[in-house]
Design an enzyme around this catalytic site. Structure first.
Site, PDB file in Angstrom:
ATOM      1  N   GLY A  12      -3.803 -13.727   9.180  1.00  0.00           N
ATOM      2  CA  GLY A  12      -4.491 -12.515   8.246  1.00  0.00           C
ATOM      3  C   GLY A  12      -5.396 -12.193   8.358  1.00  0.00           C
ATOM      4  O   GLY A  12      -6.409 -12.197   8.434  1.00  0.00           O
ATOM      5  N   ARG A  15      -7.427  -7.718   7.499  1.00  0.00           N
ATOM      6  CA  ARG A  15      -8.797  -7.274   6.981  1.00  0.00           C
ATOM      7  C   ARG A  15      -9.604  -8.943   6.668  1.00  0.00           C
ATOM      8  O   ARG A  15      -9.606  -9.647   7.651  1.00  0.00           O
ATOM      9  CB  ARG A  15      -8.792  -7.297   5.487  1.00  0.00           C
ATOM     10  N   GLY A  52      -0.874  -5.070  20.884  1.00  0.00           N
ATOM     11  CA  GLY A  52      -0.328  -6.392  20.255  1.00  0.00           C
ATOM     12  C   GLY A  52       1.209  -6.712  19.202  1.00  0.00           C
ATOM     13  O   GLY A  52       1.379  -5.598  19.210  1.00  0.00           O
ATOM     14  N   ASN A  85      -6.369 -18.822   9.493  1.00  0.00           N
ATOM     15  CA  ASN A  85      -7.178 -17.758   8.747  1.00  0.00           C
ATOM     16  C   ASN A  85      -7.166 -17.571   7.654  1.00  0.00           C
ATOM     17  O   ASN A  85      -7.709 -17.208   6.951  1.00  0.00           O
ATOM     18  CB  ASN A  85      -8.429 -16.737   9.752  1.00  0.00           C
ATOM     19  N   SER A 137     -14.619 -22.804   5.022  1.00  0.00           N
ATOM     20  CA  SER A 137     -15.617 -22.724   3.830  1.00  0.00           C
ATOM     21  C   SER A 137     -16.683 -23.938   3.545  1.00  0.00           C
ATOM     22  O   SER A 137     -16.591 -25.036   3.534  1.00  0.00           O
ATOM     23  CB  SER A 137     -14.984 -21.672   2.832  1.00  0.00           C
ATOM     24  N   ASN A 144     -17.406 -26.135  -5.808  1.00  0.00           N
ATOM     25  CA  ASN A 144     -18.205 -25.065  -6.706  1.00  0.00           C
ATOM     26  C   ASN A 144     -17.534 -24.962  -7.429  1.00  0.00           C
ATOM     27  O   ASN A 144     -16.428 -25.030  -7.826  1.00  0.00           O
ATOM     28  CB  ASN A 144     -18.371 -24.012  -5.475  1.00  0.00           C
ATOM     29  N   TYR A 150      -9.693 -23.950  -4.750  1.00  0.00           N
ATOM     30  CA  TYR A 150     -10.242 -23.486  -3.385  1.00  0.00           C
ATOM     31  C   TYR A 150     -10.959 -24.258  -2.361  1.00  0.00           C
ATOM     32  O   TYR A 150     -10.780 -25.290  -1.336  1.00  0.00           O
ATOM     33  CB  TYR A 150     -11.177 -22.085  -3.922  1.00  0.00           C
ATOM     34  N   ALA A 152     -10.723 -27.383  -2.805  1.00  0.00           N
ATOM     35  CA  ALA A 152      -9.994 -28.839  -2.660  1.00  0.00           C
ATOM     36  C   ALA A 152      -9.187 -28.591  -1.004  1.00  0.00           C
ATOM     37  O   ALA A 152      -9.219 -29.261  -0.113  1.00  0.00           O
ATOM     38  CB  ALA A 152      -8.769 -28.918  -3.585  1.00  0.00           C
ATOM     39  N   LYS A 154     -10.434 -25.927   1.106  1.00  0.00           N
ATOM     40  CA  LYS A 154     -10.491 -26.138   2.351  1.00  0.00           C
ATOM     41  C   LYS A 154     -11.606 -27.189   2.963  1.00  0.00           C
ATOM     42  O   LYS A 154     -11.414 -27.799   4.118  1.00  0.00           O
ATOM     43  CB  LYS A 154     -11.754 -24.714   1.807  1.00  0.00           C
TER      44      LYS A 154
HETATM   45  P1  NDP Z   1     -10.364 -11.337   2.371  1.00  0.00           P
HETATM   46  O1  NDP Z   1      -9.071 -11.013   1.977  1.00  0.00           O
HETATM   47  O2  NDP Z   1     -10.867 -10.060   3.238  1.00  0.00           O
HETATM   48  O3  NDP Z   1      -8.702 -10.702   3.959  1.00  0.00           O
HETATM   49  C1  NDP Z   1      -7.407 -11.477   3.867  1.00  0.00           C
HETATM   50  C2  NDP Z   1      -6.922 -11.208   5.225  1.00  0.00           C
HETATM   51  O4  NDP Z   1      -5.529 -12.770   5.253  1.00  0.00           O
HETATM   52  C3  NDP Z   1      -5.655 -10.895   4.718  1.00  0.00           C
HETATM   53  O5  NDP Z   1      -5.786  -9.988   5.831  1.00  0.00           O
HETATM   54  C4  NDP Z   1      -4.895 -10.908   3.629  1.00  0.00           C
HETATM   55  O6  NDP Z   1      -3.590  -9.857   4.229  1.00  0.00           O
HETATM   56  C5  NDP Z   1      -4.289 -12.219   4.717  1.00  0.00           C
HETATM   57  N1  NDP Z   1      -3.837 -12.919   3.511  1.00  0.00           N
HETATM   58  C6  NDP Z   1      -3.863 -13.425   2.448  1.00  0.00           C
HETATM   59  N2  NDP Z   1      -3.512 -14.478   2.133  1.00  0.00           N
HETATM   60  C7  NDP Z   1      -2.226 -14.642   2.906  1.00  0.00           C
HETATM   61  C8  NDP Z   1      -1.044 -15.324   3.145  1.00  0.00           C
HETATM   62  N3  NDP Z   1      -0.408 -15.589   1.612  1.00  0.00           N
HETATM   63  N4  NDP Z   1      -0.335 -14.455   4.362  1.00  0.00           N
HETATM   64  C9  NDP Z   1      -0.434 -13.937   5.644  1.00  0.00           C
HETATM   65  N5  NDP Z   1      -1.514 -13.682   4.855  1.00  0.00           N
HETATM   66  C10 NDP Z   1      -2.411 -13.454   3.980  1.00  0.00           C
HETATM   67  O7  NDP Z   1     -10.788 -12.369   3.338  1.00  0.00           O
HETATM   68  P2  NDP Z   1     -11.467 -13.149   3.793  1.00  0.00           P
HETATM   69  O8  NDP Z   1     -11.844 -11.406   5.950  1.00  0.00           O
HETATM   70  O9  NDP Z   1     -13.195 -13.180   3.287  1.00  0.00           O
HETATM   71  O10 NDP Z   1     -11.417 -14.486   4.571  1.00  0.00           O
HETATM   72  C11 NDP Z   1     -10.821 -14.899   5.273  1.00  0.00           C
HETATM   73  C12 NDP Z   1     -11.042 -16.710   5.522  1.00  0.00           C
HETATM   74  O11 NDP Z   1     -12.003 -16.862   5.543  1.00  0.00           O
HETATM   75  C13 NDP Z   1     -10.205 -17.550   4.411  1.00  0.00           C
HETATM   76  O12 NDP Z   1      -9.623 -18.281   4.408  1.00  0.00           O
HETATM   77  C14 NDP Z   1     -11.150 -17.501   3.233  1.00  0.00           C
HETATM   78  O13 NDP Z   1     -11.195 -18.191   2.374  1.00  0.00           O
HETATM   79  C15 NDP Z   1     -12.034 -17.914   3.976  1.00  0.00           C
HETATM   80  N6  NDP Z   1     -13.848 -18.048   3.718  1.00  0.00           N
HETATM   81  C16 NDP Z   1     -14.190 -16.364   3.272  1.00  0.00           C
HETATM   82  C17 NDP Z   1     -15.464 -16.317   2.811  1.00  0.00           C
HETATM   83  C18 NDP Z   1     -16.478 -14.805   2.290  1.00  0.00           C
HETATM   84  O14 NDP Z   1     -17.485 -15.434   2.423  1.00  0.00           O
HETATM   85  N7  NDP Z   1     -15.678 -13.773   2.982  1.00  0.00           N
HETATM   86  C19 NDP Z   1     -16.414 -17.448   2.999  1.00  0.00           C
HETATM   87  C20 NDP Z   1     -15.808 -18.512   3.234  1.00  0.00           C
HETATM   88  C21 NDP Z   1     -14.524 -19.054   4.716  1.00  0.00           C
HETATM   89  P3  NDP Z   1      -3.035  -8.407   3.532  1.00  0.00           P
HETATM   90  O15 NDP Z   1      -4.193  -7.379   4.061  1.00  0.00           O
HETATM   91  O16 NDP Z   1      -1.811  -8.540   4.225  1.00  0.00           O
HETATM   92  O17 NDP Z   1      -3.181  -8.532   1.957  1.00  0.00           O
END
Ligand code: NDP
Length: 242
Positions: A12, A15, A52, A85, A137, A144, A150, A152, A154
């Site tokens: 992931g 983004r 990369g 991630n 998380s 929550n 979510y 479960a 995490k």
């Molecule tokens: P975003 O939604 O901003 O970004 C998610 C990223 O993961 C993107 O690059 C997306 O790819 C990729 N992605 C999502 N689902 C898949 C999948 N099934 N297979 C491959 N890639 C995937 O999320 P965040 O940056 O906010 O979150 C990142 C991690 O941090 C997550 O695990 C989230 O649960 C955790 N987290 C986030 C918090 C927050 O406040 N934001 C708080 C606590 C934990 P694409 O661009 O192609 O969609």
């Protein structure tokens, strides 16, 4: 902390937090591969910028995890650091939560950790070196309303991480968890102002985090200097879940 030539795989990575982790490692001279689900153009641009590797694969899919890791090993001869991630949310009160929303979140967030950890397992054992960092998380610690799936997933990440930490410790592989609080990304961008304001009032540092503030502790746990830290959950949440 030295990451020159380290071989890193981040799920992931296009983004939010994942992207900040990719850029932080690349900025330290590491060789970085990342996966993503749908952002093809963004992924291509990032891949070029960091020099990369990028793989479009759903983290929930077992076989594509094996293929991605095999390609990294083929290109660079091994994998030193895995950051699990990738994650999604599909929030709803349990009485309104569909089975498909439950399954989607458990698969993307928790099964993905199984998939990628299993895919690097033998390589890291053979290397007698590895770092696995799993992004959970604080919701996995506190729960929550509206986030049963979510939370479960995490909390499950913490369970698999501690088990793997015990399995792999004697082989020089550490497994740790970073549990972020509220981070400004696309995932949280959809929250309405009222919910956000209420949440802010509960954070002791009185602000949300930026993704780079999650990447920094990930790099620390991935460093050679963190060799004596394994099976731990590091909350990076401005004091929220004390
Ligand atoms: P975003 O939604 O901003 O970004 C998610 C990223 O993961 C993107 O690059 C997306 O790819 C990729 N992605 C999502 N689902 C898949 C999948 N099934 N297979 C491959 N890639 C995937 O999320 P965040 O940056 O906010 O979150 C990142 C991690 O941090 C997550 O695990 C989230 O649960 C955790 N987290 C986030 C918090 C927050 O406040 N934001 C708080 C606590 C934990 P694409 O661009 O192609 O969609």
């Amino acid at each position: 902390m030295e990451f020159k030539e380290s071989r890193v795989l981040v799920t992931g990575g296009t983004r939010g937090i994942g992207r900040a982790i990719v850029e932080a490692f690349a900025g330290q001279g590491a060789r970085v591969a990342f996966t993503y689900r749908s952002s093809v153009a963004v992924a291509e641009e990032l891949k070029e910028a960091i020099g990369g590797l990028a793989f479009q694969c759903d983290a929930a899919d077992f076989e594509s995890a094996e293929r991605a890791v095999a390609k990294v090993v083929e290109a660079w001869g091994g994998v030193d650091i895995l950051v699990n991630n990738a994650g999604i949310n599909r929030d709803n009160l349990l009485m309104r939560m569909s089975e498909s929303d439950w399954d989607a979140v458990i698969s993307a967030n928790l099964k993905s950790v199984f998939n990628y950890s299993k895919a690097v397992y033998r390589t890291m054992m053979r290397q007698r070196y590895g770092r696995i960092i799993n992004i959970s998380s604080i919701i996995g610690l506190t729960g929550n309303p509206g986030q049963a799936n979510y939370a479960a997933s995490k909390a499950g990440i913490i369970g698999i991480s501690k088990s793997l930490a015990k399995e792999l410790a004697a082989r020089g592989v550490t497994v740790n968890v970073v549990a972020p609080g509220y981070v400004e990304t696309d995932m949280t961008g959809g929250l309405n102002a009222k919910v956000k304001e209420k949440m802010l009032s509960t954070i002791p540092v009185r602000r949300t985090a930026v993704s780079e503030e999650i990447a920094a502790p990930v790099l620390f746990l991935a460093s050679k200097e963190a060799a004596y830290i394994t099976g731990q959950v590091l909350s990076v949440d401005g004091g929220l879940a004390m």
